[in-house]
Design a protein around this motif. Structure first.
Motif, PDB file in Angstrom:
ATOM      1  N   GLN A 144       3.608   8.062  -0.745  1.00 14.30           N
ATOM      2  CA  GLN A 144       4.264   6.982  -0.448  1.00 14.30           C
ATOM      3  C   GLN A 144       4.391   5.866  -0.305  1.00 14.30           C
ATOM      4  OE1 GLN A 144       8.129   7.880  -1.309  1.00 14.30           O
ATOM      5  NE2 GLN A 144       7.153   9.134  -2.071  1.00 14.30           N
ATOM      6  N   PRO A 145       5.093   4.363  -1.244  1.00 19.61           N
ATOM      7  CA  PRO A 145       4.896   2.952  -0.696  1.00 19.61           C
ATOM      8  C   PRO A 145       5.196   2.563   1.419  1.00 19.61           C
ATOM      9  CG  PRO A 145       6.253   2.744  -2.222  1.00 19.61           C
ATOM     10  CD  PRO A 145       6.274   4.553  -2.083  1.00 19.61           C
ATOM     11  N   GLY A 189       0.643  -1.257   0.270  1.00 26.20           N
ATOM     12  CA  GLY A 189       0.346   0.011   0.017  1.00 26.20           C
ATOM     13  C   GLY A 189       0.845   1.102   0.011  1.00 26.20           C
ATOM     14  N   GLU A 190       0.447   2.346   0.210  1.00 25.39           N
ATOM     15  CA  GLU A 190       1.202   4.010   0.019  1.00 25.39           C
ATOM     16  C   GLU A 190       0.382   4.614   1.966  1.00 25.39           C
ATOM     17  OE1 GLU A 190       0.696   4.719  -3.837  1.00 25.39           O
ATOM     18  OE2 GLU A 190      -0.974   5.652  -3.819  1.00 25.39           O
TER      19      GLU A 190
END
Lengths: 359, 116
Positions: free
Chosen positions: B50-51, B44-45
């Protein structure tokens, strides 16, 4: 296989304007199996208004087999040249009804496959153990000549060879009449120590064994004949026989190789230590690289997981499910057909209509 | 609750904690499966795009994640000491969820997980 007789109310009258001849005293439902029961559920859902009537002969055959209800469907199929399942109309409902069963059967098949794989692995493990440690006497007669032995007489030897090859203990390649057997020293060591092929062998000896490879090339027997000119003697006794060497397997070459320069050898403790140290010291760089990949992946997933992309993905998955349902339905219909063999081969239950809407 | 295959992605209950373990099913014969590791994994992020990194187990042999709502990708970056080809799998409860091939010391794999 069990039978259960059941009289179905209103089963004698077709929906619409036709009526079956009333030869049958009762309608018998053959509960031959779960599939048959499913098939009855599928086929017994309804008929169109213009259904046809079976001929007296057909009707008699149906009654003889206690499948009067199927007769109506088969008569319809025969006269209208249509599929038995088409009169159901609501194929979406059929698909919804069949999907759980199809999924269950798929899961059962997968479970069976997993069990089969586990059983094969266990069998290989057992054979490997037996061939390495078992003291099995030679079966059959003794060796033909002194100093020789009979491979077929030693059952565990054949097990040994086959399992050793299957587990990577050695490999064989054939080029024309030449058969080359190649054994890796470390692979054979793993086999003899009863270790999985991908297990890591710890110890300094592993690093020394890993580059060593042994090969043996054997010329296989070739069939054929060679003509030999013979001049008969003018006097004396005649030549009674000529002895020619017959073709046989011969050992052609034996070789061993040792790879001196090894750029990456995980068996080398120094290399392994250096690799782990490099991983630890470059963790940040690895995370940055991985994050970049993840960011690109997330951008793609965001597109396909929402809106039209999601719908297309789900549609694709649903199509696969629907195909499984249709395959199952065809299987059920074939099952029914086998029960109807006595009625006549001209009544064929064919296939799911190609142009039918997708369930 | 385990991850379940459902259509194009895996599904799971939002908030559930899942552990996926690494195994090697095919490798250059003498390299040893233990040399393949998970270098990093993201699932996810955040709000800024941002991951989000997930926990990688000891010696890089497992990942632990908490299922997020909606469809999110688990991106796993593998590394191997050997530069030969190897096939690595991520499994849960004996069920293989991801299979990827490493070549030249590295490889990546992606799982799409929908939290419900």
């Amino acid at each position: 296989m069990s039978r259960k007789r059941k009289t179905l109310p209103g089963d004698r009258t077709l929906p619409g304007n036709k009526r079956l001849s009333g030869h049958c005293k009762a309608v018998t439902v053959l509960w031959a199996s779960g599939l048959t029961a499913i098939g009855l559920g599928v086929l017994g859902s309804g008929l169109p208004a213009n259904a046809q009537t079976a001929s007296p002969g057909e009707q008699a055959a149906c009654c003889a087999h206690h499948v009067e209800r199927w007769c109506r469907l088969l008569a319809l199929d025969f006269h209208r040249k249509q599929m038995v399942v088409e009169p159901l109309g609501d194929q979406r409902a059929l698909g919804a009804d069949m999907a759980p069963r199809a999924l269950r059967m798929t899961m059962e098949a997968q479970a069976k496959s997993a069990l089969k794989t586990a059983a094969e692995q266990a069998a290989e493990q057992a054979l490997q153990t037996i061939s390495v440690s078992g003291a099995v006497n030679q079966t059959g007669g003794t060796a033909v000549t002194s100093g020789s032995t009979d491979l077929a007489g030693k059952p565990t030897m054949t097990d040994f060879l086959s399992i050793a090859e299957a587990t990577g203990g050695f490999t064989e390649t054939q080029n024309g009449s030449a058969l080359t057997v190649q054994a890796d020293a470390l692979g054979m060591t793993k086999y003899l120590r009863n270790q999985p092929i991908f297990a890591r062998v710890n110890g300094w000896v592993a690093d020394w064994l890993q580059p060593l490879t042994l090969t043996a090339t054997v010329n296989l027997p070739q069939s054929g004949a060679t003509g030999v000119p013979v001049t008969l003697p003018t006097s004396g006794s005649a030549v009674e026989s000529l002895v020619l060497p017959s073709s046989s397997a011969t050992l052609n070459a034996v070789g061993a190789s040792y790879q001196v320069y090894r750029r990456y050898s995980p068996q080398d403790k120094k290399f392994a230590a250096a690799w782990r140290a490099a991983l630890a010291s470059n963790q940040t760089a690895l995370a940055t690289a991985g994050s970049a990949v993840a960011r690109a992946v997330n951008a793609v997933v965001a597109g396909v997981a929402s809106g039209a992309g999601r719908a297309q993905l789900e549609e694709a998955a649903h199509s696969g499910q629907a195909r499984a349902v249709r395959r199952r339905a065809r299987g059920i219909l074939r099952h029914l057909q086998r029960h109807m063999n006595g009625i006549g081969t001209r009544w064929r239950i064919c296939c799911w209509p190609a142009a039918a809407p997708r369930p | 609750m385990a991850l379940e295959k459902n259509g194009p992605w895996l599904t799971d209950e939002t908030g559930a904690s899942e552990v996926l373990t690494l195994s090697v099913v095919q490798a250059v014969a003498d390299d040893g499966g233990a040399d393949v590791q998970i270098a990093s994994a993201f699932y996810g992020e955040d709000a800024t795009g941002q991951p989000l990194a997930v926990t990688v187990g000891e010696n890089g042999q497992s990942v632990t994640l908490t299922t997020r709502r909606g469809v999110n990708a688990l991106t796993v970056h593998f590394v191997a000491a050997s530069d030969g080809a190897a096939t690595a799998q991520l499994s849960q409860d004996g069920s293989v969820l991801l299979e990827t091939t490493l070549d030249g010391h590295t490889g990546d794999g992606v799982l799409m997980i929908e939290g419900t």
